[in-house]
Design an enzyme around this catalytic site. Sequence first.
Site, PDB file in Angstrom:
ATOM      1  N   THR A   1      43.151  39.789  41.454  1.00 53.14           N
ATOM      2  CA  THR A   1      41.935  40.294  42.066  1.00 53.14           C
ATOM      3  C   THR A   1      42.217  40.738  43.495  1.00 53.14           C
ATOM      4  OG1 THR A   1      40.625  38.799  40.693  1.00 53.14           O
ATOM      5  CG2 THR A   1      39.539  39.748  42.619  1.00 53.14           C
TER       6      THR A   1
ATOM      7  N   ASP B   1      46.718  28.717  44.128  1.00 53.06           N
ATOM      8  CA  ASP B   1      47.572  29.542  43.276  1.00 53.06           C
ATOM      9  C   ASP B   1      48.784  30.054  44.045  1.00 53.06           C
ATOM     10  OD1 ASP B   1      45.933  31.131  44.901  1.00 53.06           O
ATOM     11  OD2 ASP B   1      45.674  32.688  43.386  1.00 53.06           O
TER      12      ASP B   1
ATOM     13  N   ARG C   1      39.456  35.361  36.044  1.00 51.85           N
ATOM     14  CA  ARG C   1      39.936  34.846  34.762  1.00 51.85           C
ATOM     15  C   ARG C   1      40.496  33.450  34.939  1.00 51.85           C
ATOM     16  NH1 ARG C   1      40.647  39.027  31.106  1.00 51.85           N
ATOM     17  NH2 ARG C   1      42.054  37.801  29.817  1.00 51.85           N
ATOM     18  N   VAL C   2      40.570  32.734  33.819  1.00 56.23           N
ATOM     19  CA  VAL C   2      41.253  31.449  33.797  1.00 56.23           C
ATOM     20  C   VAL C   2      42.479  31.606  32.913  1.00 56.23           C
ATOM     21  CG1 VAL C   2      39.789  30.575  31.916  1.00 56.23           C
ATOM     22  CG2 VAL C   2      41.077  28.969  33.328  1.00 56.23           C
TER      23      VAL C   2
ATOM     24  N   THR D   1      39.764  64.774  40.700  1.00 50.01           N
ATOM     25  CA  THR D   1      39.313  63.704  41.609  1.00 50.01           C
ATOM     26  C   THR D   1      39.716  62.339  41.070  1.00 50.01           C
ATOM     27  OG1 THR D   1      37.445  65.027  42.383  1.00 50.01           O
ATOM     28  CG2 THR D   1      37.289  62.647  42.665  1.00 50.01           C
TER      29      THR D   1
ATOM     30  N   GLY E   1      41.320  31.500  38.343  1.00 48.13           N
ATOM     31  CA  GLY E   1      41.352  32.596  39.291  1.00 48.13           C
ATOM     32  C   GLY E   1      39.961  33.110  39.592  1.00 48.13           C
TER      33      GLY E   1
END
Length: 242
Positions: A123, A99, A11-12, A175, A8
């Site tokens: 992501t 993917d 990450r993998v 906030t 990705g």
Amino acid sequence: MKLLCDLGHTRVKWAWADGQVLSGWGSAPYEGEEGYAARLPVANAPSAVFAISVARDRNAAFAGFCQGRWGLTPLWHGSRREGFGVSSRYAPAESLGADRFAALVGVRVRHPGAPACVVDCGTAITVDALDARGVFRGGAILPGLTIAARALQAVAPALVAPVCEGRFGPCGGTTGEAVGAGLVLGAVGAIERIVHDQEAIVGAGALVILTGGDAPRISSYLTCPHEHWPHLTLEGLAVMAR
């Protein structure tokens, strides 16, 4: 056993495949002590490595790792116009993230003949429409929670998203809470609207499947019926690697 890997953006992810049985799920960022090179086993050499990737700038390094550790060259799989029970209308077909295609294959194998909206919360957040005939009708892409938070802070440094994994309501009292609410509820609202509109195309009552690292968090806010399949892309890759 075969080693299945999904590269990705950040990450993998991996799993071991013994025939149709998957086990040994794992994931890691690319760098640091928790990186994949430190966590994939040395002694248990796979018979072959099958991979999909949306991080093509990392493919050469990953291939070098596999060659150095096991003397194996990864067998890469990508998106197709047609294959594994899925037909794609994407243009061009190969530009669809591998993917996303693997996730569609995974859904098709589990529920052949059922329309589905596949939500990958990584992501980026993708929402993809698959009709009952296995035709991928297209999808939508929006920023994932982390990317959206970074983009907001980049242009407005005072708007820092909270680190905590707490529950956010529509009326943030600080906030940080307001930013967290906007990020999470905004993503959830977008997903539900896209799913609603996709169902008009693929059919009412479509399965809504969540996967990806942020899926558990987003799942807790969704009001539409849905299922969480955490290893969907690797399930699809297992079919592609037969």
